[in-house]
Design an enzyme around this catalytic site. Structure first.
Site, PDB file in Angstrom:
ATOM      1  N   GLY A  15     -13.075   3.448  -7.499  1.00 18.68           N
ATOM      2  CA  GLY A  15     -13.789   2.755  -6.434  1.00 18.68           C
ATOM      3  C   GLY A  15     -12.931   2.748  -5.184  1.00 18.68           C
ATOM      4  CD  GLN A  47      -9.202  -0.121  -1.474  1.00 16.63           C
ATOM      5  OE1 GLN A  47     -10.314   0.102  -1.927  1.00 16.63           O
ATOM      6  NE2 GLN A  47      -8.094   0.008  -2.195  1.00 16.63           N
ATOM      7  CB  CYS A  70      -5.599  -2.321  -6.057  1.00 15.32           C
ATOM      8  SG  CYS A  70      -6.387  -2.295  -4.433  1.00 15.32           S
ATOM      9  CG  HIS A 121     -11.048  -4.089  -7.587  1.00 14.36           C
ATOM     10  ND1 HIS A 121      -9.814  -4.264  -8.183  1.00 14.36           N
ATOM     11  CD2 HIS A 121     -10.798  -3.324  -6.489  1.00 14.36           C
ATOM     12  CE1 HIS A 121      -8.891  -3.650  -7.475  1.00 14.36           C
ATOM     13  NE2 HIS A 121      -9.461  -3.070  -6.444  1.00 14.36           N
ATOM     14  CD  GLU A 122     -13.702  -0.920  -5.196  1.00 15.05           C
ATOM     15  OE1 GLU A 122     -13.209  -1.068  -4.056  1.00 15.05           O
ATOM     16  OE2 GLU A 122     -13.055  -0.458  -6.148  1.00 15.05           O
ATOM     17  CG  HIS A 145     -10.784  -4.120  -1.744  1.00 18.78           C
ATOM     18  ND1 HIS A 145      -9.475  -4.303  -1.364  1.00 18.78           N
ATOM     19  CD2 HIS A 145     -10.742  -3.398  -2.892  1.00 18.78           C
ATOM     20  CE1 HIS A 145      -8.673  -3.720  -2.261  1.00 18.78           C
ATOM     21  NE2 HIS A 145      -9.415  -3.161  -3.202  1.00 18.78           N
TER      22      HIS A 145
HETATM   23  O1  GNR Z   1      -8.987   3.033  -9.250  1.00 23.49           O
HETATM   24  C1  GNR Z   1      -9.114   1.828  -9.484  1.00 23.49           C
HETATM   25  N1  GNR Z   1      -9.103   1.410 -10.779  1.00 23.49           N
HETATM   26  C2  GNR Z   1      -9.458   0.133 -11.176  1.00 23.49           C
HETATM   27  C3  GNR Z   1      -9.152  -0.259 -12.478  1.00 23.49           C
HETATM   28  C4  GNR Z   1      -9.513  -1.509 -12.934  1.00 23.49           C
HETATM   29  C5  GNR Z   1     -10.180  -2.378 -12.092  1.00 23.49           C
HETATM   30  C6  GNR Z   1     -10.475  -2.013 -10.788  1.00 23.49           C
HETATM   31  C7  GNR Z   1     -10.122  -0.758 -10.337  1.00 23.49           C
HETATM   32  S1  GNR Z   1     -10.534  -0.287  -8.716  1.00 23.49           S
HETATM   33  C8  GNR Z   1      -9.257   0.861  -8.371  1.00 23.49           C
HETATM   34  C9  GNR Z   1      -9.470   1.544  -7.028  1.00 23.49           C
HETATM   35  C10 GNR Z   1      -9.385   0.522  -5.923  1.00 23.49           C
HETATM   36  O2  GNR Z   1      -8.357   0.051  -5.507  1.00 23.49           O
HETATM   37  N2  GNR Z   1     -10.511   0.110  -5.441  1.00 23.49           N
HETATM   38  O3  GNR Z   1     -10.529  -0.825  -4.466  1.00 23.49           O
HETATM   39 NI    NI Z   2      -8.688  -1.987  -4.790  1.00 25.64          NI
END
Ligand code: GNR
Ligand code: NI
Length: 196
Positions: free
Chosen positions: A73, A78, A120, A162-163, A166
């Site tokens: 993601g 970012q 991340c 998670h996204e 951000h």
């Molecule tokens: O690549 C990513 N792997 C991940 C693994 C577990 C939970 C969330 C992520 S997102 C991350 C890429 C990223 O930083 N997205 O903002």
């Molecule tokens: Ni991230």
């Protein structure tokens, strides 16, 4: 978002989903912002009617940058863009992707929780277990401006949350104790200093 139409050769679909690194156009790659940085702490602005060209141009670049990293993601802040837009592709059989989500909103979350080891791209080489709702329903607009709703579980649910974090200036370390967060931020600073 009327007027945000995809061209027939729109690059947001499969041609920007290369499994093979050599199929990523290097011209599309954007630098990834590493923490600490003000843009990663800021609340991103909703994509509006004046942003069609920006998001259309940004989508293939964000996908290329995510696949190259590699990541599952990537959120616009970012890559130093303060707009509410994310791309997601967990690259697992049966999972949707690549997804381009514009103005994503969490509609509902499960009471059931799930813990994943998260990483991340803005906190390179740092990992920690984060507990979040196991299932999430999100509403968003796709690149053509069409409203979509998606219910996700497993890694996809974690990644989407998670996204969206951000877009609200939140990093996975903000879900940890201050002690664990400070440990990770110090390790990261030390590692970045070593690389300079
Ligand atoms: O690549 C990513 N792997 C991940 C693994 C577990 C939970 C969330 C992520 S997102 C991350 C890429 C990223 O930083 N997205 O903002
Ligand atoms: Ni991230």
């Amino acid at each position: 978002m009327p007027g945000l139409m995809s061209a027939p050769d729109d690059t947001s679909s499969n041609e920007t989903s290369p499994q093979a690194a050599e199929r990523i156009d290097p011209a599309l790659l954007l630098p990834i912002v590493i923490a600490p940085s003000a843009i990663l702490k800021a609340k991103a602005k909703p994509v509006g009617p004046g942003d069609e060209d920006t998001v259309r141009a940004l989508a293939p670049k964000m996908l290329a940058t995510m696949y190259k990293a590699p990541g599952i993601g990537l959120a616009a802040p970012q890559v130093n863009v303060g707009l509410r837009m994310v791309v997601v592709d967990i690259q697992k059989a049966g999972s949707p992707g690549p997804l381009v989500m514009i103005n994503p909103e969490v509609v509902s979350v499960s009471q059931e929780l799930n813990t994943y080891e998260e990483g991340c791209l803005s906190l390179p080489e740092q990992f920690a277990e984060v507990t979040r709702p196991a299932v999430v329903t999100v509403r968003y607009q796709d690149l053509s401006g069409k409203k979509e709703q998606l219910t996700a579980d497993g890694l996809l649910a974690t990644c989407i949350q998670h996204e969206i974090d951000h877009l609200n200036g939140v990093l996975f370390v903000d879900h940890l104790s201050a002690l664990k967060r400070n440990m990770i931020m110090r390790k990261l600073a030390k590692e970045q200093k070593r690389k300079d």
